[in-house]
Enzyme design. Structure first.
Site, PDB file in Angstrom:
ATOM      1  N   ASP A  51       0.840  -1.199   0.000  1.00  0.00           N
ATOM      2  CA  ASP A  51       0.000   0.000   0.000  1.00  0.00           C
ATOM      3  C   ASP A  51       0.881   1.258   0.000  1.00  0.00           C
ATOM      4  OD1 ASP A  51       0.849  -0.155   2.609  1.00  0.00           O
ATOM      5  OD2 ASP A  51      -1.146  -0.126   3.517  1.00  0.00           O
ATOM      6  N   SER A  52       2.205   1.052  -0.002  1.00  0.00           N
ATOM      7  CA  SER A  52       3.140   2.157  -0.256  1.00  0.00           C
ATOM      8  C   SER A  52       2.814   2.805  -1.601  1.00  0.00           C
ATOM      9  CB  SER A  52       4.583   1.655  -0.254  1.00  0.00           C
ATOM     10  OG  SER A  52       4.732   0.557  -1.125  1.00  0.00           O
ATOM     11  N   ASP A  90      -0.933  -6.250  -0.020  1.00  0.00           N
ATOM     12  CA  ASP A  90      -1.165  -5.615   1.283  1.00  0.00           C
ATOM     13  C   ASP A  90      -2.647  -5.369   1.506  1.00  0.00           C
ATOM     14  OD1 ASP A  90       0.746  -4.890   3.116  1.00  0.00           O
ATOM     15  OD2 ASP A  90       1.338  -3.058   2.063  1.00  0.00           O
ATOM     16  N   LYS A 119      -0.883  -9.636   3.155  1.00  0.00           N
ATOM     17  CA  LYS A 119      -0.094  -9.101   4.274  1.00  0.00           C
ATOM     18  C   LYS A 119      -0.981  -8.221   5.149  1.00  0.00           C
ATOM     19  CE  LYS A 119       3.429  -5.950   3.711  1.00  0.00           C
ATOM     20  NZ  LYS A 119       2.992  -4.770   4.502  1.00  0.00           N
ATOM     21  N   GLU A 121      -1.056  -5.781   8.757  1.00  0.00           N
ATOM     22  CA  GLU A 121      -0.367  -5.130   9.866  1.00  0.00           C
ATOM     23  C   GLU A 121      -1.062  -5.527  11.172  1.00  0.00           C
ATOM     24  OE1 GLU A 121       0.168  -0.923   9.191  1.00  0.00           O
ATOM     25  OE2 GLU A 121       0.970  -1.276   7.177  1.00  0.00           O
ATOM     26  N   GLU A 188       9.452  -4.266  10.205  1.00  0.00           N
ATOM     27  CA  GLU A 188       9.826  -2.960   9.638  1.00  0.00           C
ATOM     28  C   GLU A 188      10.374  -2.057  10.743  1.00  0.00           C
ATOM     29  OE1 GLU A 188       6.920  -1.141   7.068  1.00  0.00           O
ATOM     30  OE2 GLU A 188       8.018   0.759   7.006  1.00  0.00           O
TER      31      GLU A 188
END
Ligand code: KIV
Length: 271
Positions: A51-52, A90, A119, A121, A188
């Site tokens: 999602d960067s 993501d 992925k 978080e 990270e």
């Protein structure tokens, strides 16, 4: 034959095998088919549609506004460029707010975008969700340490796990998520010594970004290694174009330095 031979389609089993053999896993982000193809042919093992993309493609100042439909669009085009690399997508902010939403959205990633893994978080609080996705046959990469979707709660983009209690919490989060069925961990912005402890404790592969060279593999944002990201380039990233004549050479050089544990050095890590 080496687990990372160029003919070999990468699966979660190959990643586990690479960890067992001490072969480093090289990962990069991609957002379109041309770069996906180039990464695939340059020996990158895992491609993440991160999602960067909110920052490097859309010019936003965080990943928070990125939507499911945008992720699916980029995931689908990237998947068309990959023959060998494993594809991770993501889960964007709030797409996993409830277990039901997460199952539906992760299912869309697998069915509509060709993802091989999703992925997420979050720490041990994601246990139930990881168990459910695992039961559904959806491979999961758990993202610990700095979680950009929680930037407002964390009070900024900061190294995580610097003191004993947050370090212990991260070790516990990693343990719980592995037991819940996670197939991969991503750390990270974590001090190198802590990342090493998480990696030694885990039987699943651990991929680092700003987490030192002792993890089982590395990931960076593609546009950072090409020196073309708009805005701030993090300390842990490295511009490989400075030592290369072409984009392909820069990517191959990154893959080689990861394989040989020459990247990241202490300059690109946190103590
Ligand atoms: O969104 C992303 O690209 C990521 C990487 C920085 C790991 O999560």
């Amino acid at each position: 034959m080496s687990s990372h031979s160029l003919q070999h389609k990468i699966t979660i089993n190959s990643l586990r095998e690479m960890k067992a053999q001490g072969e480093k896993i090289a990962c990069l982000t991609a957002y379109d088919v041309s770069f996906a193809q180039l990464l695939d042919q340059s020996g990158v093992d895992v491609v993440l549609v991160g999602d960067s993309l909110g920052m490097v493609i859309q010019g936003l100042d965080s990943t928070i506004p990125v939507t499911m439909d945008e992720m699916i669009y980029h995931g689908r085009v990237v998947s068309r460029g990959l023959k060998r690399a494993l594809l991770i997508l993501d889960m964007p902010f709030m797409s996993d707010a409830t277990t039901q939403m997460a199952v539906e959205n992760a299912g869309r990633f697998m069915k509509e975008a060709g993802a091989n893994m999703v992925k997420l978080e979050g720490g041990a609080d994601q246990r139930e969700l990881v168990e459910t996705l695992t039961r559904m046959g959806i491979p999961v990469c758990a993202h610990l340490g700095l979680q950009p979707q929680r930037v407002h709660k964390l009070g900024g983009y900061k190294v995580q796990g610097r003191d004993a209690s947050t370090a212990d919490k991260m070790l516990n989060d990693a343990r719980v998520l592995e037991q819940a069925g996670a197939d991969l961990l991503l750390l990270e912005c974590v001090p190198a010594e802590l990342a090493q402890r998480v990696t030694e404790q885990a039987s699943i592969p651990v991929i680092g970004i700003g987490a030192g060279h002792q993890t089982d593999g590395q990931i960076l944002v593609l546009y950072d290694i090409l020196g073309i990201s708009a805005g701030h380039i993090p300390k842990f990233s490295k511009n490989y174009m400075l030592q290369s004549d072409s984009i392909q050479q820069a990517v191959e050089c990154y893959v080689e330095e990861v394989r040989q544990a020459r990247f990241p050095d202490s300059q690109h890590s946190f103590k």
